[in-house]
Design a protein around this motif. Structure first.
Motif, PDB file in Angstrom:
ATOM      1  N   ARG A 259       0.734  -1.176   0.035  1.00 32.70           N
ATOM      2  CA  ARG A 259       0.101   0.160   0.051  1.00 32.70           C
ATOM      3  C   ARG A 259       0.774   1.309  -0.035  1.00 32.70           C
ATOM      4  N   GLY A 260       2.151   1.330  -0.317  1.00 34.28           N
ATOM      5  CA  GLY A 260       3.052   2.126  -0.229  1.00 34.28           C
ATOM      6  C   GLY A 260       3.097   2.979  -1.604  1.00 34.28           C
ATOM      7  N   PHE A 261       4.094   3.842  -1.878  1.00 36.25           N
ATOM      8  CA  PHE A 261       4.164   4.398  -3.008  1.00 36.25           C
ATOM      9  C   PHE A 261       5.200   3.830  -4.008  1.00 36.25           C
ATOM     10  N   LEU A 262       4.892   4.125  -5.155  1.00 36.17           N
ATOM     11  CA  LEU A 262       5.946   3.703  -6.371  1.00 36.17           C
ATOM     12  C   LEU A 262       6.751   4.966  -6.435  1.00 36.17           C
ATOM     13  N   THR A 263       7.839   4.831  -6.049  1.00 37.13           N
ATOM     14  CA  THR A 263       8.707   6.233  -6.175  1.00 37.13           C
ATOM     15  C   THR A 263       9.709   6.210  -7.229  1.00 37.13           C
ATOM     16  N   ILE A 264       9.804   7.039  -8.078  1.00 37.68           N
ATOM     17  CA  ILE A 264      10.401   6.934  -9.490  1.00 37.68           C
ATOM     18  C   ILE A 264      11.648   7.763  -9.315  1.00 37.68           C
ATOM     19  N   GLU A 265      12.896   7.060  -9.375  1.00 41.00           N
ATOM     20  CA  GLU A 265      14.353   7.531  -9.306  1.00 41.00           C
ATOM     21  C   GLU A 265      14.845   7.396 -10.725  1.00 41.00           C
ATOM     22  N   HIS A 266      14.864   8.349 -11.579  1.00 37.99           N
ATOM     23  CA  HIS A 266      15.470   7.904 -13.038  1.00 37.99           C
ATOM     24  C   HIS A 266      16.949   8.284 -12.866  1.00 37.99           C
ATOM     25  N   GLU A 267      17.923   7.315 -13.283  1.00 36.21           N
ATOM     26  CA  GLU A 267      19.198   7.651 -12.982  1.00 36.21           C
ATOM     27  C   GLU A 267      19.630   7.421 -14.336  1.00 36.21           C
ATOM     28  N   ASN A 268      19.833   8.197 -15.442  1.00 33.38           N
ATOM     29  CA  ASN A 268      20.636   8.000 -16.476  1.00 33.38           C
ATOM     30  C   ASN A 268      21.586   9.283 -16.756  1.00 33.38           C
ATOM     31  N   PRO A 269      22.778   8.946 -16.734  1.00 36.46           N
ATOM     32  CA  PRO A 269      23.961  10.274 -16.961  1.00 36.46           C
ATOM     33  C   PRO A 269      23.569  10.877 -18.268  1.00 36.46           C
ATOM     34  N   ASN A 270      23.054  10.338 -19.405  1.00 38.49           N
ATOM     35  CA  ASN A 270      22.747  10.766 -20.570  1.00 38.49           C
ATOM     36  C   ASN A 270      21.440  11.655 -20.534  1.00 38.49           C
ATOM     37  N   GLU A 271      20.667  11.801 -19.646  1.00 34.40           N
ATOM     38  CA  GLU A 271      19.398  12.364 -19.543  1.00 34.40           C
ATOM     39  C   GLU A 271      19.363  13.434 -18.380  1.00 34.40           C
ATOM     40  N   LEU A 272      20.270  13.610 -17.714  1.00 39.32           N
ATOM     41  CA  LEU A 272      20.381  14.457 -16.481  1.00 39.32           C
ATOM     42  C   LEU A 272      19.515  15.856 -16.829  1.00 39.32           C
ATOM     43  N   GLU A 273      19.739  16.308 -18.160  1.00 44.41           N
ATOM     44  CA  GLU A 273      19.071  17.754 -18.194  1.00 44.41           C
ATOM     45  C   GLU A 273      17.510  17.488 -18.622  1.00 44.41           C
ATOM     46  N   ASN A 274      17.113  16.397 -18.898  1.00 41.53           N
ATOM     47  CA  ASN A 274      15.619  16.308 -19.329  1.00 41.53           C
ATOM     48  C   ASN A 274      15.374  14.731 -19.229  1.00 41.53           C
ATOM     49  N   PRO A 275      15.107  14.283 -18.141  1.00 43.62           N
ATOM     50  CA  PRO A 275      14.703  12.964 -17.852  1.00 43.62           C
ATOM     51  C   PRO A 275      13.266  12.759 -18.076  1.00 43.62           C
ATOM     52  N   SER A 276      12.466  13.924 -18.475  1.00 42.90           N
ATOM     53  CA  SER A 276      10.979  13.939 -18.230  1.00 42.90           C
ATOM     54  C   SER A 276      10.479  12.771 -19.430  1.00 42.90           C
ATOM     55  N   PRO A 277      10.905  13.027 -20.642  1.00 47.32           N
ATOM     56  CA  PRO A 277      10.446  12.009 -21.728  1.00 47.32           C
ATOM     57  C   PRO A 277      10.289  10.725 -21.356  1.00 47.32           C
TER      58      PRO A 277
END
Length: 479
Positions: A259-277
């Motif tokens: 019943r907790g959260f799915l916490t998104i932690e997107h770590e990709n050095p090639n997408e540091l400036e715009n990981p949103s897409p």
């Protein structure tokens, strides 16, 4: 001798691998994940995803992704205009109030904080707990460096704030799930795992095996999908496009009633400036595999506890609720446990049930027109019947006293069954265990002389000496 020892070691290694593979296969065979109806989980964003931005710059990016919850980390610069001020548990009360104000303006709430060094003293731990209390944070993610959890457990109980032990990859102390299992054994249930699926993959641990091992002790999930398995240099990719098997992970969490959260932690050095897409693509994938997307769960959940808020009972008997599992059990009868918060017009109702004996009698009433104050509701609202021992218009799956099921689709007594009941105008469709058993345009029949096109939903406790069980009650209104 060396050759003999090497041969013995090889045999032992082979046996160990065989046992490990066998254990994994057995566990995998335990649940057919393709048949699990995946629940909709709340989603939070770990601010580290945007660590090249300030906290205040992060908020609109999170909001644009449709996410309303955050897991903050210690040390993120609050504003690019003042890099000396950071979001951290030692910040001033004035800065906390300013953070709350900006959060409210963006419609975002911080639900967790970490991964944070809580130190080893009561003073250092209280600093973190006090900060969490002031900010309304429910979970602290940490990697305790000590072995004795007596003090930490005392604070968890005092503050009613959970501790989620995070698993950075090896050589981190908690890289492997069995270490966390051992650490939390016997402790307060609010101390458990911050399950980082990506870091497990980097260590070479199958996330599914780890989740099964931690069943019942998962407090938070750092959900990640990686491009390769077993490589410390692996990078995050959109959910569903990597090697994590996100579908089965969410199915396993659904089975565990997480019943907790799915916490998104997107770590990709090639997408540091715009990981949103990539994050958006991953969220779309999760939506595509979520069976109960857009549904409302009629039994409420809060901090891992299920409640009957919004429900009332009319007549003799009652329903007992197991707060941990969300399973309702009927006692005595004959009464009606009905959801009083609102009436439903056109909707899909899905619910699981099981019985103790073949002739157990119960049912699901829909569109009960008025607040039940007498047995009159029985004569002006239809009921989907539960009674395996009957036939025709009184058998399980029938619209009681009106329309018989096309087939007997119920499972063996004692097994869970799944109802999907769709009401649209005067038409009712009943699917039992994924088989269509009724497709009927309603009209007055049997005991029903008139009926409403809008009303309450209710579960019947019919028998005095046997019980019927219900769980997973979901409704989706049709517009």
């Amino acid at each position: 001798m060396k050759k003999i020892m090497a041969a013995v070691m090889l045999i032992l290694l082979t046996v160990t691998l065989f046992i490990a593979q066998g254990t994994s296969a057995s566990a995998a065979e335990k649940v057919d994940y393709s048949k699990v109806r995946i629940r909709e989980f709340p989603v939070a964003m770990q601010c580290w995803t945007f660590h090249t931005f300030s906290f205040y710059e992060t908020l609109p990016k999170v909001k644009a992704l449709g996410i309303k919850y955050l897991q903050a980390y210690p040390g993120q610069v609050l504003s690019k205009d003042n890099p000396d001020k950071k979001l951290i548990h030692t910040m001033s009360d004035a800065d906390m109030e300013q953070v709350k104000k900006v959060l409210a303006e963006n419609g975002i709430t911080i639900v967790a904080y970490g991964v944070v060094d809580i130190g080893t003293t009561e003073k250092s731990m209280r600093e973190v707990f006090d900060f969490a209390r002031k900010m309304g944070i429910r979970t602290i993610c940490a990697e305790p460096s000590f072995e004795d959890y007596t003090l930490l457990e005392k604070l968890v109980r005092e503050y009613n704030i959970g501790i989620a032990i995070h698993n950075h990859p090896e050589p981190s102390k908690f890289a492997r799930p069995e270490v966390v299992v051992k650490a939390v054994k016997g402790l307060d249930s609010r101390i458990g795992s911050c399950a980082d699926t990506g870091h497990w993959m980097r260590t070479g641990v199958n996330p599914l095996d780890a989740l099964r091992m931690l069943d019942g002790r998962i407090i938070d999930v750092h959900l990640k999908d990686l491009n390769v398995f077993g490589d410390k240099d692996a990078v995050d990719v959109p959910f569903g496009s990597g090697k994590a098997n996100i579908h089965d992970i969410l199915a396993e969490l659904t089975e565990q009633n997480y019943r907790g959260f799915l916490t998104i932690e997107h770590e990709n050095p090639n997408e540091l400036e715009n990981p949103s897409p990539s994050i958006k693509k991953g969220l779309d994938y999760i939506d595509s595999i979520t069976y109960f997307k857009g549904y409302e769960e009629l039994l409420s959940w809060n901090n891992g506890r299920c409640g009957k808020h919004g429900w009332n009972h009319y007549g003799p008997g009652y329903f007992e609720l197991d707060e941990k599992t969300g399973i309702l059990k009927s006692h005595k009868g004959m009464g009606l446990f009905w959801y009083s918060k609102k009436k439903f017009k056109d909707f899909i109702l899905e619910v699981d049930y099981k019985t103790e004996v073949p002739n157990a009698n119960s049912g699901i009433f829909y569109r009960v027109p008025d607040v039940p104050t007498s047995d009159a509701y029985i004569y002006n609202s239809f009921e989907i019947q539960i009674d395996d021992s009957q036939t025709g218009i009184h058998q399980t799956g029938s619209v009681y006293d009106a329309e018989a099921p096309k087939l007997a689709a119920f499972n063996k007594t004692g097994e869970w069954n799944h109802f999907k009941i769709t009401l649209k105008g005067r038409n009712v469709k009943v699917e039992l265990n994924d088989k269509l058993v009724v497709d009927w345009n309603m009209e007055p029949r049997g005991k029903i002389r008139e009926y409403a096109l809008e009303g309450y939903i209710g579960l019947q406790n019919h028998d005095y000496d046997t019980s019927v069980y219900f769980k997973n009650i979901f409704v989706k209104e049709l517009k």
